[in-house]
Scaffold this motif. Structure first.
Motif, PDB file in Angstrom:
ATOM      1  N   GLU A 177       0.588  -1.126  -0.125  1.00 40.30           N
ATOM      2  CA  GLU A 177       0.030  -0.262  -0.005  1.00 40.30           C
ATOM      3  C   GLU A 177       0.866   1.465   0.047  1.00 40.30           C
ATOM      4  O   GLU A 177       2.173   1.340   0.547  1.00 40.30           O
ATOM      5  N   ARG A 178       0.489   2.506  -0.752  1.00 38.78           N
ATOM      6  CA  ARG A 178       0.930   3.316  -0.597  1.00 38.78           C
ATOM      7  C   ARG A 178       1.441   4.533   0.814  1.00 38.78           C
ATOM      8  O   ARG A 178       0.467   4.247   0.721  1.00 38.78           O
ATOM      9  N   ARG A 179       2.585   5.282   0.499  1.00 33.63           N
ATOM     10  CA  ARG A 179       2.439   5.083   2.006  1.00 33.63           C
ATOM     11  C   ARG A 179       2.363   7.054   1.918  1.00 33.63           C
ATOM     12  O   ARG A 179       3.040   7.837   1.597  1.00 33.63           O
ATOM     13  N   GLN A 180       1.306   7.387   3.246  1.00 34.68           N
ATOM     14  CA  GLN A 180       1.400   8.724   2.918  1.00 34.68           C
ATOM     15  C   GLN A 180       2.094   9.657   4.736  1.00 34.68           C
ATOM     16  O   GLN A 180       1.377   9.508   6.233  1.00 34.68           O
ATOM     17  N   ILE A 181       3.103  10.390   4.400  1.00 36.61           N
ATOM     18  CA  ILE A 181       3.735  11.018   6.130  1.00 36.61           C
ATOM     19  C   ILE A 181       2.889  11.800   4.762  1.00 36.61           C
ATOM     20  O   ILE A 181       3.223  12.912   4.115  1.00 36.61           O
ATOM     21  N   ILE A 182       1.951  12.806   6.583  1.00 38.97           N
ATOM     22  CA  ILE A 182       1.852  13.889   6.758  1.00 38.97           C
ATOM     23  C   ILE A 182       2.065  14.773   8.217  1.00 38.97           C
ATOM     24  O   ILE A 182       2.470  14.156   9.311  1.00 38.97           O
ATOM     25  N   TRP A 183       2.439  16.515   7.932  1.00 40.22           N
ATOM     26  CA  TRP A 183       2.970  16.578   9.190  1.00 40.22           C
ATOM     27  C   TRP A 183       1.492  18.768   9.131  1.00 40.22           C
ATOM     28  O   TRP A 183       1.515  18.897   7.652  1.00 40.22           O
ATOM     29  N   ASP A 184       1.511  18.845  10.087  1.00 43.74           N
ATOM     30  CA  ASP A 184      -0.144  19.816  10.369  1.00 43.74           C
ATOM     31  C   ASP A 184       1.099  20.747  10.369  1.00 43.74           C
ATOM     32  O   ASP A 184       1.808  20.559  11.727  1.00 43.74           O
ATOM     33  N   LEU A 185       0.722  21.856  10.147  1.00 46.24           N
ATOM     34  CA  LEU A 185       1.698  23.499  10.979  1.00 46.24           C
ATOM     35  C   LEU A 185       0.080  24.580  11.153  1.00 46.24           C
ATOM     36  O   LEU A 185      -0.960  24.622  10.232  1.00 46.24           O
ATOM     37  N   GLU A 186       0.283  24.864  12.090  1.00 43.24           N
ATOM     38  CA  GLU A 186      -0.804  25.629  12.617  1.00 43.24           C
ATOM     39  C   GLU A 186      -0.580  27.186  12.572  1.00 43.24           C
ATOM     40  O   GLU A 186       0.568  27.218  13.443  1.00 43.24           O
ATOM     41  N   PHE A 187      -1.225  27.992  11.758  1.00 34.67           N
ATOM     42  CA  PHE A 187      -0.660  29.396  11.499  1.00 34.67           C
ATOM     43  C   PHE A 187      -1.869  29.959  12.021  1.00 34.67           C
ATOM     44  O   PHE A 187      -2.578  30.129  12.326  1.00 34.67           O
ATOM     45  N   THR A 188      -1.333  31.659  12.830  1.00 38.34           N
ATOM     46  CA  THR A 188      -2.412  32.441  13.437  1.00 38.34           C
ATOM     47  C   THR A 188      -1.923  33.789  12.284  1.00 38.34           C
ATOM     48  O   THR A 188      -0.750  34.043  11.911  1.00 38.34           O
ATOM     49  N   ILE A 189      -3.155  34.197  11.876  1.00 42.08           N
ATOM     50  CA  ILE A 189      -2.689  35.313  10.981  1.00 42.08           C
ATOM     51  C   ILE A 189      -3.358  36.538  11.483  1.00 42.08           C
ATOM     52  O   ILE A 189      -4.748  36.551  11.872  1.00 42.08           O
ATOM     53  N   LYS A 190      -2.401  38.415  11.897  1.00 39.06           N
ATOM     54  CA  LYS A 190      -3.285  39.416  12.938  1.00 39.06           C
ATOM     55  C   LYS A 190      -3.656  40.196  11.697  1.00 39.06           C
ATOM     56  O   LYS A 190      -2.499  40.536  10.564  1.00 39.06           O
ATOM     57  N   TYR A 191      -4.946  40.299  10.880  1.00 38.06           N
ATOM     58  CA  TYR A 191      -5.106  41.612  10.654  1.00 38.06           C
ATOM     59  C   TYR A 191      -6.886  43.048  10.854  1.00 38.06           C
ATOM     60  O   TYR A 191      -6.665  41.813  12.651  1.00 38.06           O
ATOM     61  N   SER A 192      -7.229  42.923  10.294  1.00 42.15           N
ATOM     62  CA  SER A 192      -8.124  43.782  10.414  1.00 42.15           C
ATOM     63  C   SER A 192      -9.349  44.300   9.382  1.00 42.15           C
ATOM     64  O   SER A 192      -8.794  43.561   8.469  1.00 42.15           O
ATOM     65  N   TYR A 193     -10.596  44.034  10.190  1.00 44.45           N
ATOM     66  CA  TYR A 193     -11.537  44.388   9.306  1.00 44.45           C
ATOM     67  C   TYR A 193     -12.208  45.915   9.014  1.00 44.45           C
ATOM     68  O   TYR A 193     -12.804  46.840  10.569  1.00 44.45           O
ATOM     69  N   ALA A 194     -12.417  46.548   7.799  1.00 45.63           N
ATOM     70  CA  ALA A 194     -12.660  47.647   7.784  1.00 45.63           C
ATOM     71  C   ALA A 194     -14.105  48.219   7.137  1.00 45.63           C
ATOM     72  O   ALA A 194     -14.703  47.131   6.563  1.00 45.63           O
ATOM     73  N   GLY A 195     -14.347  49.070   7.914  1.00 43.04           N
ATOM     74  CA  GLY A 195     -16.059  49.845   7.747  1.00 43.04           C
ATOM     75  C   GLY A 195     -16.060  49.674   6.194  1.00 43.04           C
ATOM     76  O   GLY A 195     -15.518  50.934   5.423  1.00 43.04           O
ATOM     77  N   PRO A 196     -17.417  50.704   5.502  1.00 41.37           N
ATOM     78  CA  PRO A 196     -17.648  51.116   4.676  1.00 41.37           C
ATOM     79  C   PRO A 196     -16.993  52.765   4.345  1.00 41.37           C
ATOM     80  O   PRO A 196     -16.713  53.405   5.521  1.00 41.37           O
ATOM     81  N   VAL A 197     -16.953  52.703   3.326  1.00 40.11           N
ATOM     82  CA  VAL A 197     -16.282  54.629   3.093  1.00 40.11           C
ATOM     83  C   VAL A 197     -17.240  55.049   2.845  1.00 40.11           C
ATOM     84  O   VAL A 197     -17.954  54.786   2.126  1.00 40.11           O
TER      85      VAL A 197
END
Length: 247
Positions: A177-197
């Motif tokens: 059977e085919r082998r699958q090696i999986i690594w999971d990387l957890e990221f956090t992105i800091k950003y902002s939402y802006a309202g209408p102009v």
């Protein structure tokens, strides 16, 4: 509360695009006796990890599908979006002005959590990919993104934080059977939402005041307060001029 005119700055889509762009030029190198003999680009796509693995298994079990999915491969998905109270600035109903008589609500800070899974057939391929990513984050990498929250700004700092790395070997069953090696990387992105102009109308740039002394015997003066703003500065000038009675 909500404007009748739709307000959409494509912030969420832009953040995901920025994340994708960070990892779309990773290559796996093959060497022989210390010399580079070949290398190939690692594809990346937005997809749930579980659904993508099901797709691999379905292709392997179907006789009609003779072409296996290319490995190594990188897949990622957004797992959560939450408010970031540590970066809250001022009152959310406050506005700031920019451009020609236009304004916008203060940005609301948020965090986006992304799980990125790297799938390979061999450990050497996995180590090759991971060792290209980890040195870039310490554990934070700050990007300068242009036009993220609409026309009110030119560039925004967007921190991308690598929180954890979780190795996982999906190898099960017989040796054929085919082998699958999986690594999971957890990221956090800091950003902002802006309202209408919105259009705030004309700005009051000059005010004239003619005050008197309390006892009525003081000198009457004219006070002029003028404002002048440019793209780089905002200045206020106060001029006090005695008023001469010509009686």
């Amino acid at each position: 509360m909500f404007s009748q005119k739709p307000s959409y700055h494509s912030t969420t889509r832009n953040i995901i695009t920025v994340f994708n762009t960070m990892f779309n030029d990773i290559h796996v190198a093959k060497t022989s006796k210390g010399k580079l003999v070949d290398y190939k680009r690692v594809p990346i796509q937005y997809a749930p990890r579980s659904k993508w693995l099901e797709r691999i298994q379905a292709r392997e079990e179907t006789d009609k599908e003779k072409i296996a999915i290319q490995l190594p491969r990188i897949v990622y998905e957004v797992t959560s979006i939450s408010r970031d109270m540590t970066r809250k600035i001022g009152n959310s109903v406050n506005r700031f002005r920019f451009g020609n008589n236009t304004s916008q609500f203060v940005d609301v800070p948020y965090e986006m959590s992304i799980t990125m899974s790297i799938v390979t057939k061999t450990e050497d391929e996995m180590f090759n990919i991971v060792e290209q990513i980890l040195p870039v984050f310490s554990p934070e990498l700050t990007l300068r993104v242009q036009g993220l929250n609409g026309p009110s700004e030119k560039k925004t700092n967007v921190p991308v934080i690598l929180n954890s790395v979780s190795p996982n070997d999906e190898y099960q069953g017989g040796m054929e059977e085919r082998r699958q090696i999986i690594w999971d990387l957890e990221f956090t992105i800091k950003y902002s939402y802006a309202g209408p102009v919105t259009d705030t109308g004309s700005v009051i740039r000059e005010v004239d005041v003619n005050p008197y002394a309390d006892d009525g015997e003081g000198e009457q003066v004219n006070i002029t307060v003028g404002a002048e703003d440019t793209t780089e500065d905002f200045t206020t000038t106060t001029t006090i001029t005695p008023i001469v009675n010509e009686s």
